[in-house]
Write a protein that holds these residues in place. Structure first.
Motif, PDB file in Angstrom:
ATOM      1  N   GLN A 400       0.859  -1.171   0.000  1.00 23.65           N
ATOM      2  CA  GLN A 400       0.000   0.000   0.000  1.00 23.65           C
ATOM      3  C   GLN A 400       0.906   1.235   0.000  1.00 23.65           C
ATOM      4  OE1 GLN A 400      -3.228  -0.375  -0.303  1.00 23.65           O
ATOM      5  NE2 GLN A 400      -3.151  -2.608  -0.050  1.00 23.65           N
ATOM      6  N   LEU A 401       0.684   2.151  -0.932  1.00 22.27           N
ATOM      7  CA  LEU A 401       1.540   3.314  -1.088  1.00 22.27           C
ATOM      8  C   LEU A 401       0.790   4.592  -0.727  1.00 22.27           C
ATOM      9  CD1 LEU A 401       3.276   1.247  -2.657  1.00 22.27           C
ATOM     10  CD2 LEU A 401       3.818   3.064  -4.275  1.00 22.27           C
ATOM     11  N   ASP A 402       1.451   5.436   0.027  1.00 19.14           N
ATOM     12  CA  ASP A 402       0.953   6.769   0.339  1.00 19.14           C
ATOM     13  C   ASP A 402       1.896   7.759  -0.337  1.00 19.14           C
ATOM     14  OD1 ASP A 402      -0.066   9.108   1.323  1.00 19.14           O
ATOM     15  OD2 ASP A 402       0.313   8.665   3.437  1.00 19.14           O
ATOM     16  N   ILE A 403       1.457   8.377  -1.420  1.00 21.36           N
ATOM     17  CA  ILE A 403       2.293   9.254  -2.223  1.00 21.36           C
ATOM     18  C   ILE A 403       1.898  10.706  -1.950  1.00 21.36           C
ATOM     19  CG2 ILE A 403       3.109   9.812  -4.540  1.00 21.36           C
ATOM     20  CD1 ILE A 403       2.294   7.069  -5.440  1.00 21.36           C
ATOM     21  N   THR A 404       2.863  11.505  -1.562  1.00 23.80           N
ATOM     22  CA  THR A 404       2.618  12.922  -1.286  1.00 23.80           C
ATOM     23  C   THR A 404       2.744  13.731  -2.575  1.00 23.80           C
ATOM     24  OG1 THR A 404       4.942  13.265  -0.712  1.00 23.80           O
ATOM     25  CG2 THR A 404       3.439  12.682   1.079  1.00 23.80           C
ATOM     26  N   PRO A 405       2.213  14.954  -2.608  1.00 28.28           N
ATOM     27  CA  PRO A 405       2.270  15.751  -3.846  1.00 28.28           C
ATOM     28  C   PRO A 405       3.675  16.039  -4.349  1.00 28.28           C
ATOM     29  CG  PRO A 405       0.614  16.651  -2.364  1.00 28.28           C
ATOM     30  CD  PRO A 405       1.352  15.609  -1.595  1.00 28.28           C
ATOM     31  N   ASP A 406       4.690  15.994  -3.471  1.00 30.93           N
ATOM     32  CA  ASP A 406       6.055  16.263  -3.922  1.00 30.93           C
ATOM     33  C   ASP A 406       6.750  15.030  -4.489  1.00 30.93           C
ATOM     34  OD1 ASP A 406       6.518  14.795  -1.656  1.00 30.93           O
ATOM     35  OD2 ASP A 406       7.415  16.413  -0.506  1.00 30.93           O
ATOM     36  N   GLY A 407       6.040  13.908  -4.585  1.00 27.56           N
ATOM     37  CA  GLY A 407       6.593  12.697  -5.184  1.00 27.56           C
ATOM     38  C   GLY A 407       7.157  11.697  -4.211  1.00 27.56           C
ATOM     39  N   ARG A 408       7.270  12.050  -2.955  1.00 27.54           N
ATOM     40  CA  ARG A 408       7.771  11.099  -1.963  1.00 27.54           C
ATOM     41  C   ARG A 408       6.656  10.130  -1.574  1.00 27.54           C
ATOM     42  NH1 ARG A 408       8.330  12.449   4.323  1.00 27.54           N
ATOM     43  NH2 ARG A 408       8.559  10.302   5.052  1.00 27.54           N
ATOM     44  N   TYR A 409       7.017   8.870  -1.340  1.00 29.08           N
ATOM     45  CA  TYR A 409       6.001   7.904  -0.914  1.00 29.08           C
ATOM     46  C   TYR A 409       6.569   6.961   0.138  1.00 29.08           C
ATOM     47  CZ  TYR A 409       8.264   4.522  -4.094  1.00 29.08           C
ATOM     48  OH  TYR A 409       9.168   3.697  -4.725  1.00 29.08           O
ATOM     49  N   MET A 410       5.652   6.385   0.898  1.00 29.12           N
ATOM     50  CA  MET A 410       5.984   5.350   1.863  1.00 29.12           C
ATOM     51  C   MET A 410       5.229   4.093   1.484  1.00 29.12           C
ATOM     52  SD  MET A 410       5.366   3.421   4.774  1.00 29.12           S
ATOM     53  CE  MET A 410       4.033   4.110   5.747  1.00 29.12           C
ATOM     54  N   ALA A 411       5.955   2.996   1.287  1.00 26.24           N
ATOM     55  CA  ALA A 411       5.365   1.719   0.904  1.00 26.24           C
ATOM     56  C   ALA A 411       5.251   0.832   2.133  1.00 26.24           C
ATOM     57  CB  ALA A 411       6.205   1.043  -0.171  1.00 26.24           C
ATOM     58  N   ASP A 412       4.054   0.319   2.378  1.00 24.93           N
ATOM     59  CA  ASP A 412       3.786  -0.514   3.554  1.00 24.93           C
ATOM     60  C   ASP A 412       3.439  -1.917   3.083  1.00 24.93           C
ATOM     61  OD1 ASP A 412       3.256  -1.489   6.031  1.00 24.93           O
ATOM     62  OD2 ASP A 412       1.497  -0.248   6.422  1.00 24.93           O
ATOM     63  N   GLY A 413       4.228  -2.895   3.535  1.00 21.35           N
ATOM     64  CA  GLY A 413       4.019  -4.282   3.111  1.00 21.35           C
ATOM     65  C   GLY A 413       2.674  -4.829   3.539  1.00 21.35           C
ATOM     66  N   ASP A 414       1.999  -5.518   2.605  1.00 20.97           N
ATOM     67  CA  ASP A 414       0.659  -6.059   2.860  1.00 20.97           C
ATOM     68  C   ASP A 414       0.590  -7.533   2.491  1.00 20.97           C
ATOM     69  OD1 ASP A 414      -1.947  -5.894   3.747  1.00 20.97           O
ATOM     70  OD2 ASP A 414      -2.749  -5.240   1.826  1.00 20.97           O
ATOM     71  N   GLY A 415       1.707  -8.224   2.654  1.00 20.61           N
ATOM     72  CA  GLY A 415       1.728  -9.652   2.418  1.00 20.61           C
ATOM     73  C   GLY A 415       2.403 -10.046   1.107  1.00 20.61           C
ATOM     74  N   PRO A 416       2.849 -11.301   1.085  1.00 26.07           N
ATOM     75  CA  PRO A 416       2.805 -12.294   2.165  1.00 26.07           C
ATOM     76  C   PRO A 416       3.757 -11.949   3.306  1.00 26.07           C
ATOM     77  CG  PRO A 416       4.082 -13.135   0.321  1.00 26.07           C
ATOM     78  CD  PRO A 416       3.496 -11.835  -0.135  1.00 26.07           C
ATOM     79  N   LYS A 417       3.391 -12.432   4.508  1.00 31.01           N
ATOM     80  CA  LYS A 417       4.138 -12.062   5.702  1.00 31.01           C
ATOM     81  C   LYS A 417       5.589 -12.505   5.640  1.00 31.01           C
ATOM     82  CE  LYS A 417       3.287 -14.394   9.396  1.00 31.01           C
ATOM     83  NZ  LYS A 417       2.617 -14.945  10.587  1.00 31.01           N
ATOM     84  N   GLU A 418       5.850 -13.614   4.975  1.00 32.76           N
ATOM     85  CA  GLU A 418       7.215 -14.128   4.905  1.00 32.76           C
ATOM     86  C   GLU A 418       8.124 -13.236   4.064  1.00 32.76           C
ATOM     87  OE1 GLU A 418       4.542 -15.755   4.090  1.00 32.76           O
ATOM     88  OE2 GLU A 418       4.260 -17.127   5.806  1.00 32.76           O
TER      89      GLU A 418
END
Length: 450
Positions: A400-418
């Motif tokens: 899941q990505l949260d992208i800010t207007p300046d182009g920076r993003y934070m990617a949060d893992g959503d599986g698989p857990k391994e």
């Protein structure tokens, strides 16, 4: 017998050299208790802050490179830089440059200063240079102190860049230096705006607050979904465009544009402040500023520069809309994942693999496929696929990505857990979270070359 009286020789009053006036203004600034406190704070507080945070279990993960403060000492000056560009530098320029002329109005000392120096031009040059010297010393203190604190508290270790690759000591040291040098340009722009406000608004407290108010307005503008050309035409863009130094290939164009735009604002605002100052009537002891001329001698020229810059950037860069689209997000996420997968493989002592062997690709959608995959938002979802040598089936991981207007993003893992779930891995620096669990990235807002 007659006596002849010789006429007394007339000694022409000499103007004080700029160097002597500069030293006098510098001593006046450094004699103020608030300036001394700021100098001490900038050279000591960042080191203590970075060292203290680096010893905590809870890190400022919402800040760029905040999650890396336990892993490397080089994250400290970058976290400090992000904070300084948002809050510290605008306030410092307000206190120093925003008050350098207004203080004489409040104290009523213009007559004495003019008698001593005998040149409004030299007075302006001396005050501008003195305030610039103090501001540069404050910025240097923030950079040196935060770097020293991070290296002493955590150590000289590699830093994970914004595309997942590891930066060695020499490489990251150069990038940190360039990042701090890059923010000097918008700092000078705010300082020049402070000089302009201090000259035009006189003893009004608004002159003192003007750089901070302008910086706050620029921050709010960067949070809005503005066209990329308008975003880059703002003088505060260089406060965030240094992110591109930590990708490979480097995203230098946004940083260079931000630096040039900020320097243009600094030159124009300084010139406007100079013209207003040398035209001032110093015989009026009750001078309250030229607020009625502030629009024509300050706001309109700067607004004109903004409009011209937007047009020039639109015609030369070819950038459109927000600069964030599906192809760029997919390419950035896939590259970062491939670099971090290789890092995870090394940490877990698995057989080595290269990025070329992984052949990582990403399929990204926005709003669960119901929205056009363009622009910022926290509803981006990417499915990354890769292959391992000798294994026919492709692996897949969701982010899941949260992208800010300046182009920076934070990617949060959503599986698989391994693969991208939360678990600890053993590194040379101790146990650390799985590098594929959460990571930061950056999308280049300018069109790709070629």
């Amino acid at each position: 017998m007659t006596a002849t009286l010789a006429a007394p020789a007339v000694v022409a009053a000499q103007r004080v050299p700029v160097v002597r006036a500069y030293r006098f203004e510098l001593v006046k600034l450094l004699s103020q208790w608030r300036i001394r406190v700021l100098v001490l704070a900038c050279w000591v507080a960042p080191a203590l802050f970075v060292a203290a945070v680096s010893r905590q279990s809870t890190l400022p993960v919402d800040t760029l490179f905040g999650r890396s403060m336990l892993a490397t000492g080089w994250a400290g000056p970058l976290v400090t830089l992000g904070f300084a560009g948002t809050w510290a530098l605008p306030l410092l320029t307000s206190v120093v440059a925003g008050d350098v002329f207004a203080a004489e109005d409040r104290l009523g000392t213009w007559r004495h200063l003019l008698v001593a120096v005998r040149s409004p031009r030299r007075i302006f040059a001396a005050k501008a240079l003195a305030s610039l010297t103090v501001i540069l010393s404050l910025v240097a203190g923030l950079a040196v102190s935060s770097t020293a604190g991070g290296l002493l508290a955590v150590g000289d270790r590699p830093l994970i860049g914004l595309d997942g690759h590891l930066l060695g000591s020499a490489d990251v040291a150069g990038k940190v230096l360039l990042a701090w040098l890059g923010v000097l340009a918008p700092t000078l722009a705010l300082a020049a705006i402070g000089l302009l406000g201090s000259v035009v608004l006189g003893r009004s407290p608004m002159g003192l607050l003007l750089p901070a108010v302008v910086a706050l307005a620029l921050q709010l503008a960067q949070m809005l979904p503005l066209p990329v050309t308008v975003r880059m035409a703002l003088p505060g863009y260089a406060f965030i465009s240094w992110y591109g130094l930590f990708t490979r290939p480097y995203q230098l164009a946004p940083l260079l544009i931000g630096v040039v735009v900020s320097l243009l604002w600094a030159v124009l605002a300084t010139a406007l402040a100079y013209l207003n100052f040398v035209r001032r009537d110093f015989t009026n002891l009750a001078y309250e500023g030229a607020a009625r001329r502030a629009v024509t001698t300050g706001l309109l020229p700067l607004a004109g520069l903004l409009a011209v810059t937007v047009v020039v950037l639109a015609t030369t860069t070819g950038a459109t809309a927000s600069g964030i689209d599906q192809d760029k997000v997919q390419r950035s996420a896939a590259v970062a994942f491939a670099h971090l997968y290789r890092l995870q493989t090394d940490q877990l002592n698995r057989p080595p693999v290269t990025e070329q062997q992984l052949q990582a690709t990403a399929a990204c959608t926005k709003g669960a496929g119901r929205l056009d995959p363009i622009g910022p938002g926290n509803d981006w979802r990417c499915v990354i696929s890769w292959r391992l040598p000798g294994i026919e089936a492709a692996g897949q991981a969701t982010y899941q990505l949260d992208i800010t207007p300046d182009g920076r993003y934070m990617a949060d893992g959503d599986g698989p857990k391994e693969v991208n779930g939360y678990f600890l891995v053993h590194t040379a620096a101790g146990d650390a979270p799985n590098p594929l669990w959460q990571f930061d990235g950056n999308v280049d807002l300018l069109p790709a070359k070629g």
